[in-house]
Motif scaffolding. Sequence first.
Motif, PDB file in Angstrom:
ATOM      1  N   VAL A   1      -3.114   3.043   0.810  1.00 48.82           N
ATOM      2  CA  VAL A   1      -3.772   1.936   1.532  1.00 48.82           C
ATOM      3  C   VAL A   1      -3.562   2.004   3.054  1.00 48.82           C
ATOM      4  O   VAL A   1      -4.155   1.216   3.790  1.00 48.82           O
ATOM      5  N   MET A   2      -2.750   2.945   3.504  1.00 51.15           N
ATOM      6  CA  MET A   2      -2.465   3.018   4.943  1.00 51.15           C
ATOM      7  C   MET A   2      -3.759   3.234   5.737  1.00 51.15           C
ATOM      8  O   MET A   2      -4.573   4.067   5.389  1.00 51.15           O
ATOM      9  N   GLY A   3      -3.906   2.469   6.792  1.00 49.95           N
ATOM     10  CA  GLY A   3      -5.091   2.599   7.636  1.00 49.95           C
ATOM     11  C   GLY A   3      -6.330   1.956   7.046  1.00 49.95           C
ATOM     12  O   GLY A   3      -7.429   2.126   7.562  1.00 49.95           O
ATOM     13  N   THR A   4      -6.172   1.209   5.960  1.00 54.38           N
ATOM     14  CA  THR A   4      -7.324   0.583   5.309  1.00 54.38           C
ATOM     15  C   THR A   4      -7.137  -0.930   5.216  1.00 54.38           C
ATOM     16  O   THR A   4      -6.081  -1.467   5.556  1.00 54.38           O
TER      17      THR A   4
ATOM     18  N   PHE B   1      -7.497  -2.353   2.210  1.00 55.89           N
ATOM     19  CA  PHE B   1      -7.313  -2.584   0.781  1.00 55.89           C
ATOM     20  C   PHE B   1      -5.951  -3.204   0.449  1.00 55.89           C
ATOM     21  O   PHE B   1      -4.965  -2.953   1.135  1.00 55.89           O
TER      22      PHE B   1
ATOM     23  N   LEU C   1     -14.634   0.249   6.047  1.00 56.65           N
ATOM     24  CA  LEU C   1     -14.534   1.119   4.875  1.00 56.65           C
ATOM     25  C   LEU C   1     -14.179   2.568   5.175  1.00 56.65           C
ATOM     26  O   LEU C   1     -14.259   3.430   4.300  1.00 56.65           O
ATOM     27  N   SER C   2     -13.794   2.878   6.414  1.00 54.98           N
ATOM     28  CA  SER C   2     -13.288   4.221   6.683  1.00 54.98           C
ATOM     29  C   SER C   2     -11.985   4.420   5.950  1.00 54.98           C
ATOM     30  O   SER C   2     -11.179   3.510   5.858  1.00 54.98           O
ATOM     31  N   VAL C   3     -11.792   5.615   5.450  1.00 50.76           N
ATOM     32  CA  VAL C   3     -10.472   5.981   4.941  1.00 50.76           C
ATOM     33  C   VAL C   3      -9.974   7.216   5.704  1.00 50.76           C
ATOM     34  O   VAL C   3      -8.867   7.639   5.532  1.00 50.76           O
TER      35      VAL C   3
END
Lengths: 349, 349, 349, 349
Positions: free
Chosen positions: A294-297, A299, A347-349
């Motif tokens: 979930v890092m950087g998101t 979520f 929504l970038s991952v």
Amino acid sequence: MLDKVKVAVLGASGYSGIELLKLLLRHPHAELVAVTSRTLAGKALSAEFPRFRKVGVADTLTFTNPDVATLKESGAQIAFLALPHGVSVEYAKPLLEAGIKVIDLSADFRLRSAEVYKEFYAHEHPAPELLDEAVYALPEVRAEEIKKARLIACPGCYPTSILLPLIPLLKAGLLTEDPLAVSSMSGASGAGRNASIPLLFCEIQNSLRSYSVPQHRHLSEVGQELEIAAGRPVRLSFVPHLVPVFAGICTTIFATPKPGVTIEQVEAVLNNAYADQTFIRLLGKNQSPDTKHVMGTNFVDIGWAMDTRAGRLILMSAEDNIGKGASSQAVQNMNLVCGFDPAAGLLSV
Amino acid sequence: MLDKVKVAVLGASGYSGIELLKLLLRHPHAELVAVTSRTLAGKALSAEFPRFRKVGVADTLTFTNPDVATLKESGAQIAFLALPHGVSVEYAKPLLEAGIKVIDLSADFRLRSAEVYKEFYAHEHPAPELLDEAVYALPEVRAEEIKKARLIACPGCYPTSILLPLIPLLKAGLLTEDPLAVSSMSGASGAGRNASIPLLFCEIQNSLRSYSVPQHRHLSEVGQELEIAAGRPVRLSFVPHLVPVFAGICTTIFATPKPGVTIEQVEAVLNNAYADQTFIRLLGKNQSPDTKHVMGTNFVDIGWAMDTRAGRLILMSAEDNIGKGASSQAVQNMNLVCGFDPAAGLLSV
Amino acid sequence: MLDKVKVAVLGASGYSGIELLKLLLRHPHAELVAVTSRTLAGKALSAEFPRFRKVGVADTLTFTNPDVATLKESGAQIAFLALPHGVSVEYAKPLLEAGIKVIDLSADFRLRSAEVYKEFYAHEHPAPELLDEAVYALPEVRAEEIKKARLIACPGCYPTSILLPLIPLLKAGLLTEDPLAVSSMSGASGAGRNASIPLLFCEIQNSLRSYSVPQHRHLSEVGQELEIAAGRPVRLSFVPHLVPVFAGICTTIFATPKPGVTIEQVEAVLNNAYADQTFIRLLGKNQSPDTKHVMGTNFVDIGWAMDTRAGRLILMSAEDNIGKGASSQAVQNMNLVCGFDPAAGLLSV
Amino acid sequence: MLDKVKVAVLGASGYSGIELLKLLLRHPHAELVAVTSRTLAGKALSAEFPRFRKVGVADTLTFTNPDVATLKESGAQIAFLALPHGVSVEYAKPLLEAGIKVIDLSADFRLRSAEVYKEFYAHEHPAPELLDEAVYALPEVRAEEIKKARLIACPGCYPTSILLPLIPLLKAGLLTEDPLAVSSMSGASGAGRNASIPLLFCEIQNSLRSYSVPQHRHLSEVGQELEIAAGRPVRLSFVPHLVPVFAGICTTIFATPKPGVTIEQVEAVLNNAYADQTFIRLLGKNQSPDTKHVMGTNFVDIGWAMDTRAGRLILMSAEDNIGKGASSQAVQNMNLVCGFDPAAGLLSV
């Protein structure tokens, strides 16, 4: 609906502030018009934070003082307050009066009760008249109110990870009144970008420890929101821990299910609450979420397990404390306030 | 009393095995006479582990096969088994028959009940006849039995951190029968020195996650020992977490005190149990232990707090999982078995 | 020969100071009689540094001011100065006058020339009259002088890792006058225990960077000592790098061998210089040293390789920057000064 | 010009492959139509890599075998090969024959000479007939050729960081023929996602070490490209180091300027070469680049310093080894091949 909204970030030199800048720079409907920092006023953003050199508009921004007149002049329609607790409140009122909507990442407007605020923050609330208007803005729970709000209080990092798994189960009446036990771990960015010995690399890299035991301030907002969900007071013990990662929160909750409640019921309630929510990912029974996913998101990943030997339901969640726990959740709220696609820019991952 | 004891380390190539070697090399009464590794037999210790080059006797040792005849020939009087679960049991019996005392770091002899073993380890115990003789060797709790034992089962890393705070309180009858909730964090050395994708640096350095939920194997021995202390069955939920440090365990326990029990009573019971124990450090009320202060030592640091809002007692402990959680506790047991000063070789910081 | 020496540590609250305490506590011939810290004077050592609780004498020590009269009264015969550059010099003279030998870990007495000092440290040397007496105390190179000294200047962390591989080769005349190129990496403890943004966990954990380019202060002492070894001026470029570990220095040197010099000659010279040195470990041709094998020790590991394509000799070394690069080397010097076994207290791994 | 291009990623389960997926998912002109993995064929991408759950098209992708017929059927117009060295070459030829352009991240097509390949890779090149056609695709140096190519060989991670600072200076004739000395540090992702003891968290987290001394394979491509730039053979020594970060390369180069060359001339040449290049950031004199500012980006940051004492020019660069050193550079090349904006999809920070 707006196609573009002009935004300002106050307190842009902390970890949440910098994360906000990154998110807003890539957002299809946001235009960053001002960044403020009292300590860095007059300096170029990209000189202080070389990551932003040659990055479009970011390379042209200069820190200003968080002066409401200046912000008004910049055309800002929304102000993100990534300021310390107790400082946000100074800016919120004049900004609102100037017609600028406020999305606050501090704790200043999260509590409905000035008394509870005083109990946990040890002084009188400086602007209790704003508490009624402010919305505790957990988008998966309170989207309709957020859409209409002009003063948005973004939930704390730990509370986000605790509330999302629990609220549907309390609403559904699946848990007893037994106190909940909550253990969380957080990366060091949660402690802010402050020069202090305990936050040095050499002090943290080899250290696992709890802190603020037994009464962390976030208990106040968690208690408030769980009570709303349950329709009754909810007691909980909460122990946060500091661990050597930059960011990430991993939360483990021990709850007591009512007699006869099955893990399938738990799963059905969570599915019903979140299957359509873009940013909640339900992992399944006995599945442990991992912060690295979930890092950087934006979520939150959620798992659950029934410990039948002890008669306990175990809930587990993972989030990025400066993402869904702070800055990307603030942007999610901006999307609601402005009527954009709720997932725009997220929504970038 | 012996002045020197000849010792062998079986399984000397894992993280606990290497830690044992370091401790035994500096021990005033131990003489290391054999190190074994099935995969490295025939190779020089210092070639495989360059840390040991030019370090006295360590520089002259060569790995052998864990062959009982060879060990007997080496003159070993005590064998430390730093072997995987299920492997120790193969060696314990012939070693005992050869007159060599066994200090086992695996889980093979920790349980009194072959049925519980089967439930948690998913197969029949291979030598149930030894279970009665083995001593679950928590030195602060069972020193007298350890002194007379020839088969020592060292407690697991998590159990050591869970049992030490709880046992005196259960013995004193301060806790209700409410299930306990235990959340622990451990460094990656606890997972062993095995080539696997999930243990890679790149997979762990940015990851916080629980695992083995809801039934970790260590629940079995914790349950066994808590039941002995309490004189009744004790239920508990346990969630271990993996965090990106080499070593260290930080444990947080949520317990329910009986009505009227005060934090002063808790403190008095802990003081009474541990004030004279060299390796237990009681930190005080609302004090959080930090793994960095116990790394490389045999100490367990313990803190406590009363969460009066939720009616919960919070117990916190920190240890080095390959120190007090494994290798230095094994040496502490050797000191008892051999009649040495209980702290011999264990007070370096 | 003394059986015991009474020692004081001035500046005991930094990373080198704390490491010194650990080493002196386990030293068979040292008795720690005083620890000083201007900021912590009056506080118990073990209150500020919980690692020392219940650790013998360490648990009874209280920080005092670095007052020479007090130190004299404590009976201290040797004072370790783990003070910042520019502060050590204030204490050295009165300590020497009081008959207390000084082992200084700062840069204050490393240079023979007050002019070079001024060039690199940007101010006049405050006590140039002491420079002649001070010994640049690299024990593998200058043991006899150290034994007779009363003012010991311990080499810097980087210089130790650079000088040890180079000095024998320069003495043997194997290298041309081509400038040397040196690249080193160091853990963050080298920057000290100071509250500053760039040393925060969150700033360092994901960062690799050089600093002090092109003229780091350590160049001055390296140049001085290489010139002595070579019998001619030696030019070198040096680039230090900060990397996210607590401690460890890894140094890579590019040198130009004279025509016809073979890697076997290089190896023979190094063997000849260091085969009998307890704390130098020669790894062999094309073997890279690894800081993890020297952490917590007084060893320097050295490897070498001939890059025949480019006509360069590559020398590689690894040390613990707060071990051999600071505190354990200081203890090694104490052993020489006091006539103890040169390895006394230094062979734990 | 295409508005959308259909792309496939072969070897999508390694660190570069996963990074490619992230970049392609956010690319405005790329449509991901296939992901392959021989070991994971048949499994859902998001099951194996939970980061991709609920992330648009990524959540629907299933690994297939890297079968050319299947890829053709998927409509793929471009295939990224994130495969191990020696494996890419098996797929490149049939893909090209099927009319699918190839962007290869391995070393298989980087060298112009099959003899040099054999010297460094220890076996005959399996498809020497393709070497003439392949373009060594450093976009800042060879954009026009890349635009017309159908077989793109992306530079290695270290070479990218070494070549970009040096090529303009060699072209401008500012350096002597003295051998260059290059020292680089890389995060562990550069070693790949392979289960092996030396890549474990516990083996790397506390380790600084060089490797592949004195002849790393990347020397071959660096030598080839520097020779083209200089118009003469260029000798260099190169020592790579492994450090405990997930990703990032920090390179330090020691070069000999011709007599009279000033740091201003160096700066002018670099400015002239790169002022218009989107992804090269020139930091200025005596400025050290920091990997943390380039992580997750396609930037290379470059600093320079003149060490007048030693007569050396020091060049410093920082990049993300799986960004500009691998995956984002591959996407930059795709942009050129397809005629997209050269920065399309690459300016998020």
